[in-house]
Design a protein around this motif. Structure first.
Motif, PDB file in Angstrom:
ATOM      1  N   ASP A   1     -89.328 -18.080  14.628  1.00  0.00           N
ATOM      2  CA  ASP A   1     -88.823 -19.510  14.417  1.00  0.00           C
ATOM      3  C   ASP A   1     -88.310 -20.111  15.578  1.00  0.00           C
ATOM      4  O   ASP A   1     -88.775 -21.291  16.137  1.00  0.00           O
ATOM      5  CB  ASP A   1     -87.702 -19.662  13.268  1.00  0.00           C
ATOM      6  CG  ASP A   1     -88.300 -19.282  11.859  1.00  0.00           C
ATOM      7  OD1 ASP A   1     -89.622 -19.280  11.612  1.00  0.00           O
ATOM      8  OD2 ASP A   1     -87.488 -19.091  11.007  1.00  0.00           O
ATOM      9  N   ILE A   2     -87.486 -19.457  16.416  1.00  0.00           N
ATOM     10  CA  ILE A   2     -87.026 -19.771  17.415  1.00  0.00           C
ATOM     11  C   ILE A   2     -87.874 -19.953  18.622  1.00  0.00           C
ATOM     12  O   ILE A   2     -88.225 -20.920  19.236  1.00  0.00           O
ATOM     13  CB  ILE A   2     -85.873 -18.811  17.895  1.00  0.00           C
ATOM     14  CG1 ILE A   2     -84.828 -18.785  17.319  1.00  0.00           C
ATOM     15  CG2 ILE A   2     -85.581 -19.228  19.410  1.00  0.00           C
ATOM     16  CD1 ILE A   2     -83.693 -17.766  17.689  1.00  0.00           C
ATOM     17  N   ALA A   3     -88.954 -19.073  18.552  1.00  0.00           N
ATOM     18  CA  ALA A   3     -90.088 -18.977  19.529  1.00  0.00           C
ATOM     19  C   ALA A   3     -91.110 -20.125  19.178  1.00  0.00           C
ATOM     20  O   ALA A   3     -91.472 -21.027  20.219  1.00  0.00           O
ATOM     21  CB  ALA A   3     -90.910 -17.646  19.454  1.00  0.00           C
ATOM     22  N   LEU A   4     -91.186 -20.572  18.065  1.00  0.00           N
ATOM     23  CA  LEU A   4     -92.159 -21.694  17.997  1.00  0.00           C
ATOM     24  C   LEU A   4     -91.453 -22.911  18.207  1.00  0.00           C
ATOM     25  O   LEU A   4     -92.199 -23.952  19.077  1.00  0.00           O
ATOM     26  CB  LEU A   4     -92.390 -21.803  16.278  1.00  0.00           C
ATOM     27  CG  LEU A   4     -93.259 -22.834  15.748  1.00  0.00           C
ATOM     28  CD1 LEU A   4     -94.768 -22.451  16.397  1.00  0.00           C
ATOM     29  CD2 LEU A   4     -93.444 -22.760  14.221  1.00  0.00           C
ATOM     30  N   LYS A   5     -90.247 -23.009  18.140  1.00  0.00           N
ATOM     31  CA  LYS A   5     -89.479 -24.228  18.717  1.00  0.00           C
ATOM     32  C   LYS A   5     -89.476 -24.314  20.250  1.00  0.00           C
ATOM     33  O   LYS A   5     -89.738 -25.161  20.828  1.00  0.00           O
ATOM     34  CB  LYS A   5     -88.040 -24.404  18.223  1.00  0.00           C
ATOM     35  CG  LYS A   5     -87.922 -24.566  16.732  1.00  0.00           C
ATOM     36  CD  LYS A   5     -86.367 -24.625  16.364  1.00  0.00           C
ATOM     37  CE  LYS A   5     -86.065 -24.640  14.701  1.00  0.00           C
ATOM     38  NZ  LYS A   5     -84.891 -24.118  14.435  1.00  0.00           N
ATOM     39  N   VAL A   6     -89.161 -23.212  20.657  1.00  0.00           N
ATOM     40  CA  VAL A   6     -89.395 -23.188  22.413  1.00  0.00           C
ATOM     41  C   VAL A   6     -90.896 -23.443  22.807  1.00  0.00           C
ATOM     42  O   VAL A   6     -91.023 -24.070  23.816  1.00  0.00           O
ATOM     43  CB  VAL A   6     -89.256 -21.540  22.702  1.00  0.00           C
ATOM     44  CG1 VAL A   6     -89.450 -21.382  24.289  1.00  0.00           C
ATOM     45  CG2 VAL A   6     -87.619 -21.391  22.567  1.00  0.00           C
ATOM     46  N   ARG A   7     -91.843 -22.951  22.027  1.00  0.00           N
ATOM     47  CA  ARG A   7     -93.238 -23.409  22.548  1.00  0.00           C
ATOM     48  C   ARG A   7     -93.426 -24.874  22.071  1.00  0.00           C
ATOM     49  O   ARG A   7     -94.143 -25.589  23.194  1.00  0.00           O
ATOM     50  CB  ARG A   7     -94.197 -22.558  21.633  1.00  0.00           C
ATOM     51  CG  ARG A   7     -94.443 -21.154  21.839  1.00  0.00           C
ATOM     52  CD  ARG A   7     -95.832 -20.243  21.298  1.00  0.00           C
ATOM     53  NE  ARG A   7     -96.049 -19.542  21.895  1.00  0.00           N
ATOM     54  CZ  ARG A   7     -95.475 -18.035  21.810  1.00  0.00           C
ATOM     55  NH1 ARG A   7     -94.538 -18.100  20.725  1.00  0.00           N
ATOM     56  NH2 ARG A   7     -95.788 -17.237  22.408  1.00  0.00           N
ATOM     57  N   SER A   8     -92.714 -25.623  21.273  1.00  0.00           N
ATOM     58  CA  SER A   8     -92.850 -26.894  21.217  1.00  0.00           C
ATOM     59  C   SER A   8     -92.214 -27.637  22.101  1.00  0.00           C
ATOM     60  O   SER A   8     -92.672 -28.746  22.820  1.00  0.00           O
ATOM     61  CB  SER A   8     -92.396 -27.394  19.808  1.00  0.00           C
ATOM     62  OG  SER A   8     -91.034 -27.484  19.834  1.00  0.00           O
TER      63      SER A   8
END
Lengths: 312, 288
Positions: B14-21
Motif C-alpha cells: 500500500d505504501i509503495a503504491l502511494k510512493v509510486r503515485s
C-alpha cells in the motif's frame, strides 16, 4: 620538527584526526604503528580515499589525506570538488611532490596546475609553504579549522627561519623600491638567491612569500605595487591559474596595474632530470632569474640547490 | 517474477503504491527520471519502513543507520517514501523544480533525511566506506546501506570501493544494486554487459544475494539475514523492472527521463491503480 612529527603529535593528542593515504607513505612511514586503526591506507585509490575522507568527516573526523599531488588533485579532482567542496567538509589534503619536486618522473607526475585546480573549488583553501619550517608553522592552523584545505607539501629544509604563520597573511621577507619578488613554495629559495644577486648589482629588492594563496593577502600585493617599480612572480606552476593569474585578478579588482614579469611554465611541461638540473635547464635558478631581470650576465658564484632525498 | 507476495506485506504494498503515485506526479512540469525511480520504490519503502533505524527523531543521532542514495536520479522515490513516513510534508513534492524549495533531479541535504548529495555516479560507495570505517572505529552497531544503479556499475570507483571495503572487512556496509537492466539510454547487456554480476562481486570478496526487488517477502528474507557472512562487504542485487507499476513505460529504453503532460499524468495515475494503459503522445525520449 618534521611534518611527520607534527602530524603524529597532532593526531595522537586528538582522536578526531584520521591519517589517510592512497599508498603514498613517504611522509607518514612511522604513523601506522602509532595511530593503529586511525591510520587508513586505501591503496592506490585516490578517488575512493577522498570519498571515504568525506564520509569520515561527516562522522566528525578530520582526515588528513596523502597522495602524490598530481593524482590527488587531478585523478580525484571531482571527488574533491563534489564530496569535499560542495559540503565544505574539513578534509585536509596533503599533496606530495608538487611542481619541480617531481623532478625525474616525467609529465605524468608533474603537478603544475594544482594551485589552479584547487583554488577554483568554492570553499577550498590553498597553501604553499616555502620549506619544512614554513610548512610546520602553518599546519597547526590549517588542521584546526573546520574548512577543507589543500597544502602543496614541501618538506625541504632551508636555512631560512620564517615568521610565525598569520591566517591569510603573506610573509613580507623584504621590501624594495626597484623590484619585488612574489613567490610561494619551492621557488622561495631561488628568489632569496635572486634577491642577493640583484642587491649586489645595486638594486633595492623586496620579497613576499605568498604562503597562503587562498585566502590571498591582497594588501601585501597592493603595498608591493605601491613600493616597487617592478614585480616578478616566480612559481613552479603553469602560467595559467597560479600566482600570476591571482595577481592579475587582484589588480583588476582594485582597478590598478603594474609592471609584472612572470616566471612560470608557459604551455609546457618541464624536462625530467634531477632537481638542480631541472632548475637550470628551465631557467629557474636564482642567478638565472636575476640575469633575466638585469638583461646581462653576472659573475658571482651560484648556490646550487640540493637534489631531494626521496624518490616517489 | 513472483507476484504472490504474502498478505503480511500488504501494508508495504500500500505504501509503495502511494510512493509510486508521488513519483508519477513529479514527471511533469520539467519531468524526472521516472523509470529509474519506479524500479527502486519497493526496496526503499522496505528499508525505511522495516529495516533501517532512521526516523524523524534520530536524524542527527550518531547511532542511526545510514542510507546513501548513490543513484541520485531516483530521488523522487526517496522523497515519496519520506512523505509516506512523515519525514517530508506531502505538499512539498509540488515544489519540484521550484526555486523556493530544494527538490530537484538529485538529492540535496537540505531535505531532512538526506545524508549526502549525489548525482555524479560512483561517488557514494566511497563516502559510505568512510562512514562505515568510523562506525567500526567506535564499535558502533549501525548499518550503512548504499543504493547503486546497475548502469552506475560502469564507473570504476564502484569496484575500487568494493576492493577497499573488502580489505577493511566492512560487514556493516551493504551495497544494494537496483538491477533494472537499463543504463540511461540502453539495456545494460546491450551496451556494457554486467552479468554474471553476482560472480563479479563475489570475486571482489563480497558476500552476495540476488533477489526479486519487487517481492517484499524476498526483500525481507534477505535483509533479515544480514550479515550473510561476517567480515565481508554485503551485496544485495535486487532484480527490478524499470518503470515498475506502469506497463506503458516498463522496460522501455525511451522512457528514461520523462516530462509528461497533465493529461498523461492523470492517465498514468489511473494505470497505476489498475486502469488500462495510458495513451502517451508526448516526446518519447527526453534525454537529459
Amino acid at each position: 620538527m618534521t611534518y611527520e612529527q607534527l602530524l603524529t603529535q597532532t593526531a595522537t593528542a586528538d582522536d578526531k584526526y584520521i591519517v589517510m593515504t592512497a599508498e603514498n607513505r613517504a611522509l607518514v612511514r612511522n604513523i601506522p604503528s602509532v595511530l593503529g586503526n586511525r591510520f587508513v591506507d586505501t591503496g592506490i585509490t585516490e578517488q575512493t580515499m577522498v570519498g571515504a575522507a568525506a564520509g569520515l568527516a561527516l562522522r566528525g573526523r578530520v582526515p588528513v589525506v596523502h597522495a602524490l599531488t598530481s593524482f590527488l588533485t587531478m585523478r580525484a579532482f571531482e571527488f574533491i570538488r563534489t564530496d569535499v567542496g560542495i559540503p565544505s567538509l574539513p578534509v585536509k589534503l596533503s599533496g606530495f611532490i608538487p611542481g619541480f619536486l617531481s623532478d625525474g618522473n616525467g609529465p605524468t607526475h608533474q603537478a603544475l596546475e594544482d594551485i589552479s585546480l584547487m583554488r577554483g573549488i568554492p570553499n577550498m583553501e590553498v597553501y604553499a609553504p616555502a620549506d619544512e619550517d614554513d610548512l610546520v608553522k602553518m599546519l597547526p592552523y590549517i588542521w584546526s579549522t573546520p574548512r577543507p584545505a589543500y597544502v602543496r607539501i614541501n618538506t625541504r629544509t632551508t636555512d631560512y627561519i620564517h615568521s610565525d604563520y598569520e591566517p591569510g597573511k603573506a610573509e613580507i621577507v623584504a621590501t624594495g623600491t626597484d623590484i619585488t619578488f612574489l613567490t610561494y613554495g619551492l621557488m622561495f629559495e631561488q628568489c632569496l638567491q635572486a634577491m642577493k644577486h640583484l642587491k649586489q648589482e645595486g638594486k633595492s629588492v623586496g620579497l613576499i612569500n605568498f604562503r597562503s594563496l587562498k585566502p590571498f593577502d591582497e594588501s601585501a600585493l597592493l603595498q608591493a605595487v605601491a613600493d616597487s617599480k617592478l614585480l616578478i612572480t616566480v612559481e613552479d606552476h603553469f602560467l595559467t591559474g597560479g600566482l600570476y593569474t591571482i595577481v592579475a585578478e587582484t589588480l583588476l579588482k582594485h582597478k590598478t596595474t603594474a609592471d609584472v614579469i612572470p616566471f612560470a611554465l608557459a604551455e609546457k611541461w618541464f624536462k625530467p632530470a634531477l632537481l638542480p638540473d631541472v632548475l637550470k635547464y628551465e631557467g629557474f635558478t636564482g642567478k638565472q632569474i636575476a640575469e633575466e631581470i638585469l638583461g646581462y650576465k653576472i659573475h658571482t658564484e651560484e648556490t646550487v640547490m640540493q637534489a631531494p632525498a626521496f624518490a616517489e | 517474477m513472483n507476484l504472490h507476495t504474502t498478505t503480511t506485506f500488504k501494508h508495504l504494498e500500500d505504501i509503495a503504491l502511494k510512493v509510486r503515485s508521488h513519483v508519477v506526479k513529479m514527471a511533469t512540469n520539467g519531468g524526472c527520471f521516472i523509470g529509474a525511480s519506479l524500479s527502486a520504490v519497493d526496496v526503499l519503502v522496505y528499508l525505511y519502513t522495516e529495516y533501517l533505524n532512521i526516523h524523524s527523531a534520530n536524524l542527527n543521532d550518531p547511532e542511526r543507520d545510514y542510507l546513501l542514495l548513490s543513484k541520485g536520479h531516483d530521488v523522487p522515490a526517496l522523497y515519496g517514501t519520506f512523505v509516506e513516513l512523515g519525514l517530508l510534508e506531502g505538499d512539498r513534492l509540488g515544489n519540484h523544480l521550484l526555486l523556493d524549495d530544494h527538490i530537484y533531479w538529485h538529492p540535496n541535504v537540505k531535505i531532512k533525511g538526506v545524508e549526502f548529495h549525489s548525482g555524479s555516479l560512483g561517488h557514494l560507495p566511497s563516502v559510505a566506506i568512510g562512514i562505515a570505517i568510523d562506525i567500526k572505529l567506535r564499535n558502533g552497531k549501525n548499518k550503512v546501506v548504499c543504493v547503486l544503479g546497475d548502469g552506475e556499475l560502469n564507473e570504476g570507483t564502484c569496484w575500487e570501493a568494493a576492493l577497499v571495503a573488502n580489505a577493511y572487512k566492512l560487514d556493516n556496509l551493504i551495497f544494494v544494486i537496483d538491477r533494472n537492466q537499463f543504463q540511461a539510454n540502453m539495456a545494460t547487456e546491450d551496451l556494457i554487459p554486467l552479468e554474471p554480476l553476482k560472480d563479479k562481486f563475489e570475486s571482489f570478496g563480497a558476500v552476495v544475494r540476488r533477489i526479486d526487488g519487487h517481492d517484499f517477502a524476498q526483500i525481507d528474507e534477505a535483509f533479515s539475514a544480514l550479515p550473510f557472512e561476517e567480515g565481508k562487504l554485503q551485496v544485495i542485487i535486487a532484480d527490478t523492472i524499470r518503470g515498475k507499476g506502469l506497463p506503458s513505460i516498463e522496460r522501455r529504453a525511451d522512457r528514461w527521463f520523462c516530462n509528461f503532460t497533465t493529461d498523461e499524468i492523470e492517465q498514468l495515475l489511473q494505470e497505476l491503480y489498475g486502469e488500462p494503459q495510458a495513451f502517451l503522445t508526448s516526446n518519447t525520449l527526453v534525454v537529459r
